[in-house]
Design an enzyme around this catalytic site. Structure first.
Site, PDB file in Angstrom:
ATOM      1  N   TRP A 288      31.018 -22.703  -4.875  1.00 45.79           N
ATOM      2  CA  TRP A 288      31.369 -21.298  -5.131  1.00 45.79           C
ATOM      3  C   TRP A 288      30.273 -20.329  -4.697  1.00 45.79           C
TER       4      TRP A 288
ATOM      5  N   LEU B  88      51.755 -17.720 -13.289  1.00 44.92           N
ATOM      6  CA  LEU B  88      52.536 -18.777 -13.936  1.00 44.92           C
ATOM      7  C   LEU B  88      51.709 -20.034 -14.196  1.00 44.92           C
TER       8      LEU B  88
ATOM      9  N   ASN C 138      47.672 -21.283  -7.006  1.00 43.85           N
ATOM     10  CA  ASN C 138      48.037 -21.974  -8.245  1.00 43.85           C
ATOM     11  C   ASN C 138      48.283 -23.451  -7.938  1.00 43.85           C
ATOM     12  N   PHE C 139      48.449 -24.232  -8.973  1.00 36.99           N
ATOM     13  CA  PHE C 139      48.815 -25.658  -8.889  1.00 36.99           C
ATOM     14  C   PHE C 139      47.802 -26.494  -8.113  1.00 36.99           C
ATOM     15  N   LEU C 140      46.524 -26.115  -8.197  1.00 39.92           N
ATOM     16  CA  LEU C 140      45.469 -26.971  -7.639  1.00 39.92           C
ATOM     17  C   LEU C 140      45.378 -28.226  -8.502  1.00 39.92           C
ATOM     18  N   CYS C 141      45.576 -29.371  -7.853  1.00 39.53           N
ATOM     19  CA  CYS C 141      45.601 -30.621  -8.618  1.00 39.53           C
ATOM     20  C   CYS C 141      45.102 -31.772  -7.752  1.00 39.53           C
ATOM     21  N   VAL C 142      44.174 -32.544  -8.284  1.00 41.89           N
ATOM     22  CA  VAL C 142      43.705 -33.765  -7.632  1.00 41.89           C
ATOM     23  C   VAL C 142      44.013 -34.926  -8.590  1.00 41.89           C
TER      24      VAL C 142
ATOM     25  N   LYS D   5      27.530 -25.342  -6.142  1.00 37.80           N
ATOM     26  CA  LYS D   5      27.222 -25.547  -4.717  1.00 37.80           C
ATOM     27  C   LYS D   5      28.321 -25.004  -3.806  1.00 37.80           C
TER      28      LYS D   5
ATOM     29  N   LYS E 278      35.140 -36.069  -6.248  1.00 39.24           N
ATOM     30  CA  LYS E 278      34.792 -36.482  -4.892  1.00 39.24           C
ATOM     31  C   LYS E 278      34.718 -35.271  -3.961  1.00 39.24           C
ATOM     32  N   ARG E 279      34.676 -34.074  -4.540  1.00 36.90           N
ATOM     33  CA  ARG E 279      34.581 -32.826  -3.778  1.00 36.90           C
ATOM     34  C   ARG E 279      35.804 -32.598  -2.889  1.00 36.90           C
ATOM     35  N   LEU E 280      36.964 -33.082  -3.317  1.00 32.94           N
ATOM     36  CA  LEU E 280      38.203 -32.774  -2.592  1.00 32.94           C
ATOM     37  C   LEU E 280      38.632 -31.330  -2.819  1.00 32.94           C
ATOM     38  N   ALA E 281      38.401 -30.816  -4.045  1.00 37.19           N
ATOM     39  CA  ALA E 281      38.878 -29.464  -4.371  1.00 37.19           C
ATOM     40  C   ALA E 281      38.306 -28.405  -3.420  1.00 37.19           C
TER      41      ALA E 281
ATOM     42  N   THR F 173      43.870 -17.907 -11.585  1.00 40.73           N
ATOM     43  CA  THR F 173      43.383 -18.081 -12.958  1.00 40.73           C
ATOM     44  C   THR F 173      42.920 -19.520 -13.123  1.00 40.73           C
TER      45      THR F 173
HETATM   46  S1  MYA Z   1      43.710 -23.599 -11.967  1.00 41.13           S
HETATM   47  C1  MYA Z   1      44.315 -25.211 -12.401  1.00 41.13           C
HETATM   48  C2  MYA Z   1      43.390 -26.267 -11.886  1.00 41.13           C
HETATM   49  N1  MYA Z   1      43.931 -27.601 -12.083  1.00 41.13           N
HETATM   50  C3  MYA Z   1      43.627 -28.399 -13.109  1.00 41.13           C
HETATM   51  O1  MYA Z   1      42.841 -28.047 -13.956  1.00 41.13           O
HETATM   52  C4  MYA Z   1      44.348 -29.733 -13.126  1.00 41.13           C
HETATM   53  C5  MYA Z   1      43.478 -30.881 -13.579  1.00 41.13           C
HETATM   54  N2  MYA Z   1      42.266 -30.941 -12.798  1.00 41.13           N
HETATM   55  C6  MYA Z   1      42.199 -31.324 -11.496  1.00 41.13           C
HETATM   56  O2  MYA Z   1      43.196 -31.624 -10.860  1.00 41.13           O
HETATM   57  C7  MYA Z   1      40.812 -31.325 -10.851  1.00 41.13           C
HETATM   58  O3  MYA Z   1      39.839 -31.391 -11.867  1.00 41.13           O
HETATM   59  C8  MYA Z   1      40.568 -30.081  -9.956  1.00 41.13           C
HETATM   60  C9  MYA Z   1      39.112 -30.094  -9.452  1.00 41.13           C
HETATM   61  C10 MYA Z   1      41.506 -30.133  -8.752  1.00 41.13           C
HETATM   62  C11 MYA Z   1      40.773 -28.776 -10.736  1.00 41.13           C
HETATM   63  N3  MYA Z   1      39.463 -23.657  -9.669  1.00 41.13           N
HETATM   64  O4  MYA Z   1      36.917 -31.935  -6.137  1.00 41.13           O
HETATM   65  P1  MYA Z   1      35.818 -31.667  -7.095  1.00 41.13           P
HETATM   66  C12 MYA Z   1      35.303 -26.463  -8.520  1.00 41.13           C
HETATM   67  C13 MYA Z   1      38.527 -23.488  -8.708  1.00 41.13           C
HETATM   68  O5  MYA Z   1      34.701 -32.646  -7.080  1.00 41.13           O
HETATM   69  P2  MYA Z   1      37.670 -32.232  -9.235  1.00 41.13           P
HETATM   70  C14 MYA Z   1      44.442 -23.280 -10.424  1.00 41.13           C
HETATM   71  O6  MYA Z   1      45.314 -23.975  -9.988  1.00 41.13           O
HETATM   72  C15 MYA Z   1      34.053 -26.829  -9.269  1.00 41.13           C
HETATM   73  O7  MYA Z   1      33.517 -25.669  -9.884  1.00 41.13           O
HETATM   74  N4  MYA Z   1      37.480 -24.309  -8.515  1.00 41.13           N
HETATM   75  O8  MYA Z   1      36.376 -31.523  -8.605  1.00 41.13           O
HETATM   76  C16 MYA Z   1      43.879 -22.114  -9.627  1.00 41.13           C
HETATM   77  C17 MYA Z   1      33.207 -27.419  -8.173  1.00 41.13           C
HETATM   78  O9  MYA Z   1      32.674 -26.371  -7.368  1.00 41.13           O
HETATM   79  P3  MYA Z   1      31.120 -25.935  -7.607  1.00 41.13           P
HETATM   80  C18 MYA Z   1      37.383 -25.358  -9.334  1.00 41.13           C
HETATM   81  O10 MYA Z   1      37.521 -32.152 -10.705  1.00 41.13           O
HETATM   82  C19 MYA Z   1      43.003 -22.667  -8.536  1.00 41.13           C
HETATM   83  C20 MYA Z   1      34.231 -28.145  -7.309  1.00 41.13           C
HETATM   84  O11 MYA Z   1      35.516 -27.534  -7.613  1.00 41.13           O
HETATM   85  C21 MYA Z   1      38.306 -25.611 -10.355  1.00 41.13           C
HETATM   86  O12 MYA Z   1      37.913 -33.561  -8.634  1.00 41.13           O
HETATM   87  C22 MYA Z   1      42.236 -21.617  -7.783  1.00 41.13           C
HETATM   88  C23 MYA Z   1      34.307 -29.610  -7.655  1.00 41.13           C
HETATM   89  O13 MYA Z   1      35.271 -30.193  -6.822  1.00 41.13           O
HETATM   90  C24 MYA Z   1      39.370 -24.698 -10.503  1.00 41.13           C
HETATM   91  N5  MYA Z   1      40.313 -24.841 -11.445  1.00 41.13           N
HETATM   92  O14 MYA Z   1      38.871 -31.275  -8.796  1.00 41.13           O
HETATM   93  C25 MYA Z   1      41.397 -22.190  -6.671  1.00 41.13           C
HETATM   94  N6  MYA Z   1      37.951 -26.734 -10.990  1.00 41.13           N
HETATM   95  O15 MYA Z   1      30.281 -27.115  -7.290  1.00 41.13           O
HETATM   96  C26 MYA Z   1      40.517 -21.160  -5.982  1.00 41.13           C
HETATM   97  C27 MYA Z   1      36.828 -27.174 -10.403  1.00 41.13           C
HETATM   98  O16 MYA Z   1      30.882 -24.762  -6.728  1.00 41.13           O
HETATM   99  C28 MYA Z   1      41.295 -20.294  -5.047  1.00 41.13           C
HETATM  100  N7  MYA Z   1      36.475 -26.346  -9.413  1.00 41.13           N
HETATM  101  O17 MYA Z   1      31.035 -25.562  -9.073  1.00 41.13           O
HETATM  102  C29 MYA Z   1      40.407 -19.335  -4.298  1.00 41.13           C
HETATM  103  C30 MYA Z   1      41.196 -18.425  -3.344  1.00 41.13           C
HETATM  104  C31 MYA Z   1      41.616 -19.161  -2.092  1.00 41.13           C
HETATM  105  C32 MYA Z   1      42.477 -18.307  -1.169  1.00 41.13           C
HETATM  106  C33 MYA Z   1      41.711 -17.161  -0.479  1.00 41.13           C
HETATM  107  C34 MYA Z   1      42.613 -16.382   0.477  1.00 41.13           C
HETATM  108  C35 MYA Z   1      41.917 -15.253   1.074  1.00 41.13           C
HETATM  109  O1  JJ1 Z   2      47.765 -24.876 -26.272  1.00 43.52           O
HETATM  110  C1  JJ1 Z   2      46.575 -24.742 -26.495  1.00 43.52           C
HETATM  111  N1  JJ1 Z   2      46.016 -25.073 -27.645  1.00 43.52           N
HETATM  112  C2  JJ1 Z   2      46.822 -25.469 -28.796  1.00 43.52           C
HETATM  113  C3  JJ1 Z   2      46.791 -26.952 -29.006  1.00 43.52           C
HETATM  114  C4  JJ1 Z   2      45.424 -27.475 -29.315  1.00 43.52           C
HETATM  115  C5  JJ1 Z   2      45.415 -28.953 -29.434  1.00 43.52           C
HETATM  116  C6  JJ1 Z   2      44.014 -29.442 -29.538  1.00 43.52           C
HETATM  117  N2  JJ1 Z   2      43.182 -29.084 -28.435  1.00 43.52           N
HETATM  118  C7  JJ1 Z   2      46.323 -24.680 -29.993  1.00 43.52           C
HETATM  119  N3  JJ1 Z   2      47.047 -24.819 -31.105  1.00 43.52           N
HETATM  120  C8  JJ1 Z   2      46.831 -24.032 -32.303  1.00 43.52           C
HETATM  121  C9  JJ1 Z   2      48.110 -23.280 -32.605  1.00 43.52           C
HETATM  122  C10 JJ1 Z   2      48.098 -22.605 -33.958  1.00 43.52           C
HETATM  123  C11 JJ1 Z   2      49.538 -22.220 -34.335  1.00 43.52           C
HETATM  124  C12 JJ1 Z   2      49.574 -21.537 -35.657  1.00 43.52           C
HETATM  125  C13 JJ1 Z   2      48.656 -20.348 -35.672  1.00 43.52           C
HETATM  126  C14 JJ1 Z   2      47.232 -20.713 -35.269  1.00 43.52           C
HETATM  127  C15 JJ1 Z   2      47.220 -21.378 -33.945  1.00 43.52           C
HETATM  128  O2  JJ1 Z   2      45.374 -23.935 -29.923  1.00 43.52           O
HETATM  129  C16 JJ1 Z   2      45.650 -24.148 -25.438  1.00 43.52           C
HETATM  130  C17 JJ1 Z   2      45.681 -22.645 -25.448  1.00 43.52           C
HETATM  131  O3  JJ1 Z   2      45.279 -22.183 -26.672  1.00 43.52           O
HETATM  132  N4  JJ1 Z   2      46.081 -24.611 -24.138  1.00 43.52           N
HETATM  133  C18 JJ1 Z   2      45.263 -25.255 -23.317  1.00 43.52           C
HETATM  134  O4  JJ1 Z   2      44.114 -25.517 -23.616  1.00 43.52           O
HETATM  135  C19 JJ1 Z   2      45.844 -25.615 -21.992  1.00 43.52           C
HETATM  136  C20 JJ1 Z   2      44.977 -25.147 -20.868  1.00 43.52           C
HETATM  137  C21 JJ1 Z   2      44.718 -23.667 -20.854  1.00 43.52           C
HETATM  138  C22 JJ1 Z   2      44.030 -23.230 -19.567  1.00 43.52           C
HETATM  139  C23 JJ1 Z   2      45.047 -23.128 -18.482  1.00 43.52           C
HETATM  140  C24 JJ1 Z   2      44.601 -23.073 -17.089  1.00 43.52           C
HETATM  141  C25 JJ1 Z   2      45.799 -22.758 -16.253  1.00 43.52           C
HETATM  142  C26 JJ1 Z   2      45.625 -22.775 -14.806  1.00 43.52           C
HETATM  143  C27 JJ1 Z   2      46.417 -21.731 -14.188  1.00 43.52           C
HETATM  144  O5  JJ1 Z   2      46.703 -21.662 -12.920  1.00 43.52           O
END
Ligand code: MYA
Ligand code: JJ1
Length: 388
Positions: free
Chosen positions: A5, A388, A136-140, A3, A147-150, A172
């Site tokens: 994206w 990163l 980067n570092f999107l975190c709730v 909804k 709750k649709r904060l993201a 990423t």
């Molecule tokens: S990636 C790392 C993301 N962080 C984590 O994974 C940490 C653990 N998780 C959380 O903190 C939460 O689950 C997050 C979502 C905050 C991820 N990227 O608020 P919601 C969409 C983009 O109810 P929550 C990084 O940091 C999801 O598809 N969108 O969900 C790069 C849905 O949308 P839709 C994401 O789980 C970030 C909506 O959000 C992601 O409470 C790049 C749901 O929102 C995600 N990783 O919170 C951000 N995860 O309904 C984009 C979920 O459409 C940047 N969603 O499917 C875009 C460029 C902006 C700048 C532009 C400049 C021109």
């Molecule tokens: O680290 C990761 N996986 C490990 C641990 C798995 C534990 C069970 N789920 C893994 N280990 C196997 C290692 C083995 C060593 C000897 C040779 C064979 C392999 O696979 C994974 C990556 O593989 N990490 C994650 O899942 C963390 C999240 C990755 C997505 C990151 C999003 C970043 C957001 C950026 O802005």
């Protein structure tokens, strides 16, 4: 299905394979006077805050939010634990904007409950260099999920990026969104196999004992390449030339100048390590390798609480074979007490992963561009960008 994206200027799933769509910006910039002047509305218990990453206290608040609520693996056994020093480095590159370090606080308690960041970068796509934000570092906070904060946070960072007259972004994620420019595989090279097995990061292979496994992953005590040494400030011009020339072959890469190289690649204790090969004869810098430090918390293990991981960053070989260069990187990482060396299958990494005993992980990393269409998805080896 998506909804939020579906409303954004990103490649949509329905457009995959449509050859009539041109490569480049999806929508044109709007006049700055038309950019919304006020922040987006948050649910009323919350308020925006700009996080001053120069402040030790703010840095600690961000660190603690991420330590408890940031990215975990699919079985919730490990969680990224970026250090304060790392966050301070990652968020304050040349030309950074404080206004792009965005927090959300609970109004009542002032507790930091969500975060998202942007930093400026010049990213080259084929032959055009585009000013972008790297998001980067999107975190709730775990208690405020779904709750649709993201979407509000993403819209707010977009607004603040637009106010600086920047209209594209790179990011990423571990999840699939509309639509990846490429999908990369994580690979892992055990440095401390006993600990990795004890904490459930890896498993004893079939027909393997612990002592055979330890022997399998043994490394020499010191690097093999003559002239291999730590990068220093005086190396910035040579490393910049080497890196610019190397990265020019990839479809997408950063456009690094000397200031960027000084910030991103000059060694910073406990954050980023860089080594190069200086020819003993000519004193030319011929090869370069680097990795950054990103520990993970080990969730619920009696014996260990931190997994020390090195992540492959930018590597360039012109004389030393890449395999030998990366073997030296593994050796120095082992000497620095890292437990595991991680790499993505980007750039030329595939050429050394199997031979140097990396194994595929269970995680993938999807790369995205915002408001920039790439006609066909790339192969990971066509990508020259590490976030990163
Ligand atoms: S990636 C790392 C993301 N962080 C984590 O994974 C940490 C653990 N998780 C959380 O903190 C939460 O689950 C997050 C979502 C905050 C991820 N990227 O608020 P919601 C969409 C983009 O109810 P929550 C990084 O940091 C999801 O598809 N969108 O969900 C790069 C849905 O949308 P839709 C994401 O789980 C970030 C909506 O959000 C992601 O409470 C790049 C749901 O929102 C995600 N990783 O919170 C951000 N995860 O309904 C984009 C979920 O459409 C940047 N969603 O499917 C875009 C460029 C902006 C700048 C532009 C400049 C021109
Ligand atoms: O680290 C990761 N996986 C490990 C641990 C798995 C534990 C069970 N789920 C893994 N280990 C196997 C290692 C083995 C060593 C000897 C040779 C064979 C392999 O696979 C994974 C990556 O593989 N990490 C994650 O899942 C963390 C999240 C990755 C997505 C990151 C999003 C970043 C957001 C950026 O802005």
């Amino acid at each position: 299905k998506h909804k939020f994206w579906e409303t954004q200027p990103v490649g949509q799933f329905k457009d995959i394979g449509d050859t009539s769509l041109p490569e480049g910006p999806i929508e044109p910039p709007t006049p700055l006077s038309e950019v919304k002047q006020e922040p987006y509305n948050l649910p009323s218990p919350y308020e925006w805050t700009t996080c001053d990453m120069d402040s030790e206290d703010t840095c600690t608040e961000v660190y603690n939010l991420l330590k408890c609520n940031y990215v975990e693996d699919d079985e919730n056994m490990f969680r990224f634990n970026y250090s304060k020093e790392f966050l301070s480095w990652a968020l304050r590159p040349p030309g950074y904007y404080k206004s792009w370090h965005i927090g959300v606080r609970a109004k009542a308690s002032k507790k930091l409950v969500a975060f998202i960041t942007g930093i400026p970068a010049r990213i080259r796509v084929r032959d055009v260099v585009v000013k972008m934000a790297e998001i980067n570092f999107l975190c709730v906070h775990k208690k405020l999920r779904s709750k649709r904060l993201a979407p509000v946070m993403i819209k707010e960072v977009t607004r603040r990026v637009h106010l600086e007259n920047i209209w594209q972004a790179a990011y990423t994620a571990g999840v699939v969104l509309p639509t990846p420019i490429t999908t990369c595989q994580y690979w892992h090279r055990s440095l401390n196999p006993k600990k990795l097995i004890d904490v459930g990061f890896s498993r004893l292979g079939p027909r393997m004992t612990m002592s055979r496994t330890i022997k399998l992953y043994k490394l020499p005590d010191s690097p093999a390449t003559p002239g291999f040494r730590k990068m220093e400030l005086r190396d910035v011009p040579a490393v910049t030339r080497l890196l610019r020339n190397y990265l020019s072959q990839f479809v997408v890469s950063p456009d690094f100048d000397e200031n960027d190289v000084e910030h991103w690649l000059l060694p910073t204790e406990g954050v980023v390590d860089s080594y190069l090969v200086e020819s003993p004869e000519t004193h030319d810098v011929t090869d370069f390798c680097s990795f950054y430090t990103l520990p993970s918390s080990i969730l619920g293990n009696q014996n260990y609480s931190i997994l020390k991981a090195a992540y492959s960053y930018y590597n360039v070989s012109t004389k030393t074979p890449l395999l030998q260069l990366m073997n030296d990187a593994l050796i120095v990482a082992k000497q620095k007490d890292f437990d595991v060396f991680n790499a993505l299958d980007v750039m030329h990494n595939e050429s050394f992963l199997k031979e140097l005993k990396f194994g595929p992980g269970d995680g993938q990393l999807h790369y995205y561009l915002y408001n920039y269409r790439i006609r066909n998805a790339l192969r990971p080896s066509e990508l020259g960008l590490v976030l990163l």
